[in-house]
Each structure stands twice: as structure tokens, then as C-alpha cells.
Scaffold this active site. Structure first.
Site, short mmCIF file in Angstrom:
data_model
loop_
_atom_site.label_atom_id
_atom_site.label_comp_id
_atom_site.label_asym_id
_atom_site.label_seq_id
_atom_site.Cartn_x
_atom_site.Cartn_y
_atom_site.Cartn_z
N ASP A 85 17.25 27.83 32.54
CA ASP A 85 16.87 28.77 33.71
C ASP A 85 16.17 27.87 34.75
O ASP A 85 14.75 28.31 34.68
CB ASP A 85 16.31 29.96 33.29
CG ASP A 85 16.18 31.10 34.45
OD1 ASP A 85 16.86 30.91 35.31
OD2 ASP A 85 15.32 32.03 34.03
N ARG A 100 28.84 35.31 37.19
CA ARG A 100 27.74 34.28 36.51
C ARG A 100 27.93 34.27 35.05
O ARG A 100 28.09 35.13 34.17
CB ARG A 100 26.42 34.86 37.03
CG ARG A 100 26.13 35.02 38.33
CD ARG A 100 24.85 35.83 38.77
NE ARG A 100 23.92 34.78 38.84
CZ ARG A 100 22.61 35.00 38.43
NH1 ARG A 100 22.41 36.00 37.58
NH2 ARG A 100 21.64 34.07 38.56
N GLU A 124 20.57 39.93 30.63
CA GLU A 124 19.21 40.64 31.11
C GLU A 124 18.94 41.89 31.37
O GLU A 124 18.63 42.46 32.04
CB GLU A 124 18.48 39.83 32.20
CG GLU A 124 18.25 38.07 31.84
CD GLU A 124 17.43 37.40 32.85
OE1 GLU A 124 17.60 38.05 34.10
OE2 GLU A 124 16.77 36.43 32.42
N GLU A 168 10.98 29.40 42.10
CA GLU A 168 10.46 30.47 40.90
C GLU A 168 9.55 29.50 39.81
O GLU A 168 8.65 30.19 39.28
CB GLU A 168 11.51 30.90 40.25
CG GLU A 168 11.29 31.94 38.88
CD GLU A 168 12.43 32.63 38.46
OE1 GLU A 168 13.60 32.35 38.86
OE2 GLU A 168 12.33 33.39 37.35
N ARG A 216 11.75 37.02 43.13
CA ARG A 216 11.50 35.62 43.02
C ARG A 216 11.55 35.11 44.49
O ARG A 216 11.85 33.96 44.94
CB ARG A 216 12.61 34.76 42.37
CG ARG A 216 12.71 35.32 40.96
CD ARG A 216 11.41 35.44 40.18
NE ARG A 216 11.82 36.30 38.80
CZ ARG A 216 10.75 36.56 38.00
NH1 ARG A 216 9.60 36.36 38.15
NH2 ARG A 216 11.12 36.89 36.79
#
Ligand code: GCW
Length: 675
Positions: A319, A279, A246, A347, A124
């Protein structure tokens, strides 16, 4: 006689007009916001600088002692912040006799997160390859020093050098040695170095059989690794971790919790004073609402994290969308340290092509009241630290667009003081970044240049919201996250726009009320009711919380369908206005900067139209309603967008033709809408 008189008059007139016309100062954006101030060394040399341990460690006091200007500070770092604060005050015209400025940072940890990979790509990133140049033999010292100055000038004091999707090799001996060299330079600017780690590092680097955080061998491996790092970098800050997210492995793969994992790492770095930033960006493909998941996973763990662990939470529950409500997790954890994660890199807001000043985005989030401890429990007060995903790269101007530099600046300023107003920050940034042309009075410059640029910046994020996803719509992106693909519904559901907009013949929007995913109950009252109730739900979050019929009436008296169309059209009109404004600013700004923004704004307008065509065109296939008469017709038929794809370069940037139109490639099967 007559001839020479005419000549004299002409020459005089020319001279006069030359004098009264501004003469832009050449500049190319590579000095960022340090362009207009006196050099740091010069400011430092002009004051009496002293460290006074009685002052807060990173705080400073600038004052005049008779004719002597003094910068006193609690530490060397504080001194540096004070000198930069004086430099800024000078540019802003606030450094006259009798100056008296005392400041200290609101948060102790003010970090940039670089999503830089060891092969020099940047996830990104839209400003070239990694500024750390991992693959080259030497360290890019000059750039790192420049970066250090920029960070220090806004008070940032930490940098996570590598991507949260981490490569285990960053912890091998060769990379630790390299990171130590970078840390040696950054330290001179008061910046601590941190690394993102891969959960499976012990397996990848040492052949261990497991990554189980309760396995003694795994625990010892991390302790040894921490000792190895601290031997090379005594003031190493600690680890940032993306786990069970992810596709990244994590403690859950071994039947353990996020707390088990974070605490194991916390124990490894604790003897050296290190921290772990864990996170909260977690979600599984099977959940009915991705927005609920961070609270579902982390609330049961509240109070179970070690003292040196901080949970790092993205500003919104999904997000980094152009607009999201604040993440409800900020209001839910009470016995866990929390840290903000903003995204500086754009992004989802047009990469480094679109003007999208984020000061307003972050101000909106930080000022949001969570009501956790009653009214006034703002997000800013709930977190104890703050991080921003950097927008830096090897580009000479660091950010790929000089306007994108304002987001790095704004992040730093808000990390220092989250109560600063976005407008003030924009104003400061403009005055420090652009060099005032000769031949212009302060008053004219203020009215003709500073005010219009500030107004553009202040309106810019809302313009992006309008032409990308207004009224609470979100995640309407195609693969690269640059352009629209509202039709996309193949693949993992929560990565497709259709999961989020839920458009059908009856209406559009995600029902997060008690009749839907009940996300509203993750917020405290009065927010639960405010969001759940149509009469009180803010219209800019309407379709975030509600699925509504196309003919639902908004406060304007228009139908939802008409308002959607109008917002997209308004977004384009706003960008058109930015272009007109910018064209009028040519006399005040260097040719290089003028040309850069002129070209980017043109791209931004094309993109805004593309977003409108795609989204309005696609939603119209459900609403089956005509466009309201006061919005302009679509330019491209929906079919030509829906069944084609955008050409992009190796960094994911769209490729433009000579007319600055995005290059559209032939059909791709994946994009087809199922019948
Ligand atoms: O926003 C998404 C991005 C991913 C990123 C991820 C994350 C680093 O699309 O590129 O991965 O979030 O924040 O972990």
C-alpha cells in the site's frame, strides 16, 4: 568636499552591491509550474496552429516553416499539448530557430483519481477540502479552469472526481447534473470525467434487494444508470471501482467474482464507449501475507475480463509504502488489461509537510523488469494506462506545499512518457516553477539555485525511506499514517505494524522466501532467486523479503542492528542538509516561498527525529543492543512515545506547538503493548 566624496563612494558601492545581488521576484506558489512561461494564449497567438488528422490524435509536431513557427496536431487536444510543450521548451531554452519536436503520449489513459467525498472532506488529502466544493451551491469554475490548464500542460486527460470509498449519492440525479457541469469545463481542457461507484448503489438508490451482478434486475439498473449519465455527459469516461476491499461490498458478497462484477459494469457502459477500472487493491485480514493476495485473487481470473475493463493495480503489493518492490501482479496477468495506480498525495510520506519528490519512486517502479515476456518486460510496458491519486485541494497552491506540486507535475510527465528521467523532470519543474531573480546570470542561477534544489529533490524520497522505514521495513505507521507506531499490534493484524516488521528477540523482517509466505514465487526468474537469496537480495528490500538476526552482517560489514540505526540517523542528517541548503537559497527565492519551505523543513526534521526515536527505541527493546558509537543518541525515551498519541486536526494533520514540535496527547489505552 571630502564628505561628498565619501557619500558618492558609498552610494556607488550600495548601487553596485544592489546590482550584483539577486533581487527575488515575489511569488506565492499559486501559479504552480505555469509561473515562468509565457501565458498560454500568448504562445498560441504566436504560432500557426493547425489540426492535421494524419498526426496521432493526441500527438503534435512543433517546427519552423521559414519565419513561421507551426504547431500541428492530430486534434484540438493535441494542439493544446503542443502549445504547452512549446511554452515549456521556451522556459527551458530549447525553443530556438529550427525547433523540431514531435511527440505523442505513451498511454492513452492518463488519469487523476480524486479521493474527494461529497461532504467535501478528502480521504488522505492534505491541501484543504475538496476542490470540487460538492456542498456549495455553485461550481468553483475559476479553480476548475486553473486545474484544467495544469493538467493539460502535462498531458493528463482524465479525472475521477470522487473517492473510491464512494457514496452512492454521487449517482443520484442532483449529483449527475453537478458532475455534468464540471465535465463541461474539464472537456475544454481535453479532460474526460469519470466517477467512482459504490457497489451497492442499486440497493441504496432504488431499493433493489440485491447487488448480485448476475441478477437481471441489477444488470438493468446499471444499464439504465449508464444511459442516464451519458445523456448528461456524452463523453463520460466510465467507472472506477473498489469492491470487496476494506469493508466495501462487491460481487463476492453474492458468490460472484471480480470479473463477474467488472463485466456487468463494462456491459452497461460499453454502448457509450465507456470503460471500467477495477481495482486490484484487495486483501483479507486472515491471510498470512497481504502482499500475496492480489495475485491469489486475480491470477485465476486472467483473460476473463471484458475488453473495456482494466484492472488498476497499486505500484507495490501492500500500500504505497515509502519503498516497496513492484506488485508481482504486473508480471502475472497476460490476458487482462492492466493500469498503474500511483499515489501522488503523500499519505505515507509526511503528508504535505515533508519534501518527498516522487519522480524517483515512480521511475524505480516503471523501470522495474517483470521478466514476464523475457528481459525488458518493464512495468511501464506491462500496463496500458496510468492513474495517480491526486494531492489537490482548496488550498490556494492546490497541494498544501509548493514542493508537493512537483509530484503532480512528475506524475503527468511520466504518464505522458514513462521513459523520462526523474532528474530531468525535477529540473524542468524547477525552471518552470520558480521565477529567476533579477541581477543574476543564468550560470550563477544554475549553479547556486537550480542545481541545489534539484539535488535536494532527487535525494528527498530516499531520505524519507531512511528516517521512516529503511532496508525494506514497511507499514510502521500509527493511525493517521503520519507518524510512527511500530509497537501497535492491536486490532486487525494486517493493519498493524507488528504484522509487517515481526521484530522479536532474534531479529526483524518479513520472511517472504519459500520458508515464509513464499511471495518471491509470485515474481518471475531471475527475480525469485534474486529476492530469495540473501547474497543477491537488494539491501533496500532486505527486510521486505527476509527475517534476519540482529547481528546479520550487511555488505558494509556492519550488523543489521547497526545499519538500521545508521539509516535512521542518515535520514535525519539528510534533512538537516536540506535545511542548510535551503537557508542558503534565500537570495534567490521569493520571501513567501522561502518561508514556506523553511518552516516545512523544520517540521520534517522534527518528524524525522520522532521516527528515529520511536523506531530505533522500540526495536532496541528487542535487539537489546547499544546504538553504534557514530550515531547520535535518541532524544525521547521510547515510553513517552509508545504510550502517547499525536494531536491532529480535523483533516488528520498533526498539530504543532510554537516551537514546531508535534503536540503529544496523554496516554491512550489502545497504544499499550500487551505484556
Ligand atoms: O492506502 C489505503 C488508504 C485508504 C484508501 C485505501 C484504498 C481510499 O489508507 O484511505 O482508501 O488505501 O486505496 O482504497
Amino acid at each position: 568636499m571630502r564628505k561628498s566624496f565619501v557619500l558618492t563612494v558609498l552610494t556607488g558601492a550600495l548601487l553596485l552591491s544592489a546590482c550584483s545581488r539577486p533581487v527575488p521576484v515575489p511569488q506565492d506558489g499559486t501559479e504552480l509550474w505555469l509561473a515562468a512561461g509565457r501565458p498560454y494564449a500568448e504562445v498560441l497567438a504566436s504560432v500557426q496552429a493547425k489540426v492535421d488528422p494524419a498526426l496521432p490524435a493526441e500527438g503534435f509536431h512543433i517546427y519552423d516553416d521559414g519565419a513561421q513557427r507551426v504547431v500541428a496536431a492530430g486534434s484540438e487536444a493535441g494542439l493544446r499539448y503542443g502549445v504547452y510543450a512549446l511554452q515549456r521548451a521556451e522556459v527551458l531554452g530549447q525553443a530556438g530557430p529550427g525547433i523540431d519536436i514531435s511527440e505523442k503520449p505513451y498511454y492513452d489513459l492518463r488519469l487523476l483519481n480524486h479521493w474527494d467525498n461529497l461532504d467535501d472532506t478528502v480521504e488522505r488529502g492534505y491541501a484543504g477540502k475538496s476542490m470540487w466544493e460538492w456542498t456549495s451551491a455553485s461550481i468553483p469554475e475559476a479553480r476548475i479552469r486553473h486545474y484544467g490548464e495544469l493538467c493539460a500542460s502535462v498531458g493528463l486527460n482524465g479525472a475521477v472526481l470522487n473517492n473510491v470509498n464512494s457514496n452512492p449519492l454521487v449517482l443520484d440525479a442532483e449529483h449527475i447534473a453537478r458532475v455534468a457541469k464540471i465535465a463541461d469545463i474539464l472537456r475544454e481542457y481535453g479532460i474526460r470525467t469519470y466517477l467512482s461507484i459504490k457497489w451497492t448503489s442499486p440497493i441504496a438508490l432504488s431499493g433493489l434487494k440485491s447487488g448480485d451482478p448476475l441478477d437481471p434486475k441489477v444488470r438493468q439498473w446499471w444499464k439504465d444508470k449508464a444511459a442516464e449519465i451519458y445523456a448528461a455527459i456524452p463523453d463520460f469516461g466510465g467507472f472506477l471501482v473498489k469492491a470487496n476491499s476494506e469493508g466495501q461490498a462487491g460481487p463476492q458478497d453474492y458468490g460472484r467474482t471480480h470479473a463477474d462484477g467488472a463485466n456487468m459494469l463494462g456491459e452497461a457502459v460499453a454502448p457509450f464507449g465507456g470503460i471500467v477500472m477495477w481495482r486490484a487493491f484487495v486483501y483479507s485480514p486472515t491471510s498470512p501475507d497481504r502482499a500475496n493476495q492480489a495475485v491469489e485473487e486475480f491470477l485465476p481470473l486472467d483473460g476473463k475480463f471484458a475488453d473495456n475493463v482494466i484492472v488498476q493495480i497499486k505500484n507495490g503489493p501492500v500500500d504505497f509504502q515509502p519503498r516497496e518492490p513492484f506488485s508481482p501482479l504486473f508480471g502475472q496477468l497476460r490476458d487482462t488489461k492492466m493500469m498503474m495506480e500511483f499515489q501522488i498525495t503523500q499519505e505515507y510520506l509526511g503528508f504535505s509537510h515533508h519534501l518527498a519528490y516522487h519522480g524517483t519512486t515512480w521511475e524505480e517502479c516503471l523501470d522495474s523488469d517483470t521478466y514476464r515476456d523475457g528481459p525488458g518486460s518493464t512495468v511501464a510496458k506491462m500496463v496500458t494506462a496510468i492513474a495517480g491519486v491526486a494531492n489537490t485541494g482548496q488550498d490556494p497552491n492546490f497541494c498544501g506545499y509548493f514542493f508537493a506540486q512537483s509530484n503532480w507535475y512528475a506524475f503527468g510527465r511520466l504518464a505522458w512518457n514513462p521513459e523520462l528521467a526523474a532528474e530531468q523532470i525535477a529540473d524542468e519543474w524547477i525552471r518552470q516553477t520558480f521565477l529567476k531573480p533579477a541581477g543574476v546570470s543564468d550560470k550563477t542561477y544554475e549553479a547556486k539555485f537550480i542545481a541545489p534544489v534539484r539535488d535536494m529533490m532527487m535525494a528527498s524520497r530516499e531520505a524519507v525511506v531512511n528516517y521512516e522505514m529503511p532496508l525494506g521495513l514497511h507499514h510502521l505507521f500509527g493511525g493517521t499514517h503520519y507518524g510512527p507506531a511500530p509497537w501497535d499490534r492491536l486490532g486487525r493484524p494486517d493493519w498493524t505494524p507488528a504484522y509487517y516488521h515481526k521484530a522479536d528477540s532474534l531479529g526483524i523482517g518479513f520472511d517472504r522466501t519459500p520458508t515464509g509466505s513464499d511471495n518471491v514465487h509470485q515474481y518471475h526468474e531471475p527475480l525469485t532467486s534474486t529476492y530469495a537469496n540473501l547474497a543477491t537480495c537488494p539491501e533496500n528490500l532486505l527486510l521486505w523479503f527476509h527475517h534476519l538476526p540482529w547481528d546479520y552482517k550487511l555488505s558494509s560489514g556492519r550488523t543489521l542492528w547497526d545499519e538500521i540505526c545508521l539509516h535512521y540517523d542518515t535520514g535525519i542528517r539528510q534533512v538537516e542538509a536540506f535545511r542548510r541548503t535551503w537557508d542558503g537559497l534565500e537570495p534567490y527565492v521569493s520571501p513567501a516561498l522561502f518561508a514556506e519551505a523553511k518552516r516545512k523543513l523544520e517540521i520534517q526534521q522534527h518528524d524525522a527525529e520522532w521516527w528515529r526515536d520511536a523506531c530505533v527505541g522500540y526495536f532496541q527493546t528487542f535487539s537489546k543492543r547499544p546504538l553504534p558509537s557514530d550515531v547520535r543518541p535518541l532524544r525521547l525515551p521510547i515510553d513517552s512515545l509508545e504510550f502517547h498519541q499525536l494531536k491532529s486536526d480535523e483533516l488528520g494533520m498533526p498539530v504543532f506547538d510554537d516551537d514546531l514540535r508535534a503536540v503529544i496527547l496523554p496516554p491512550r489505552r489502545m497504544m499499550r503493548r500487551p505484556q
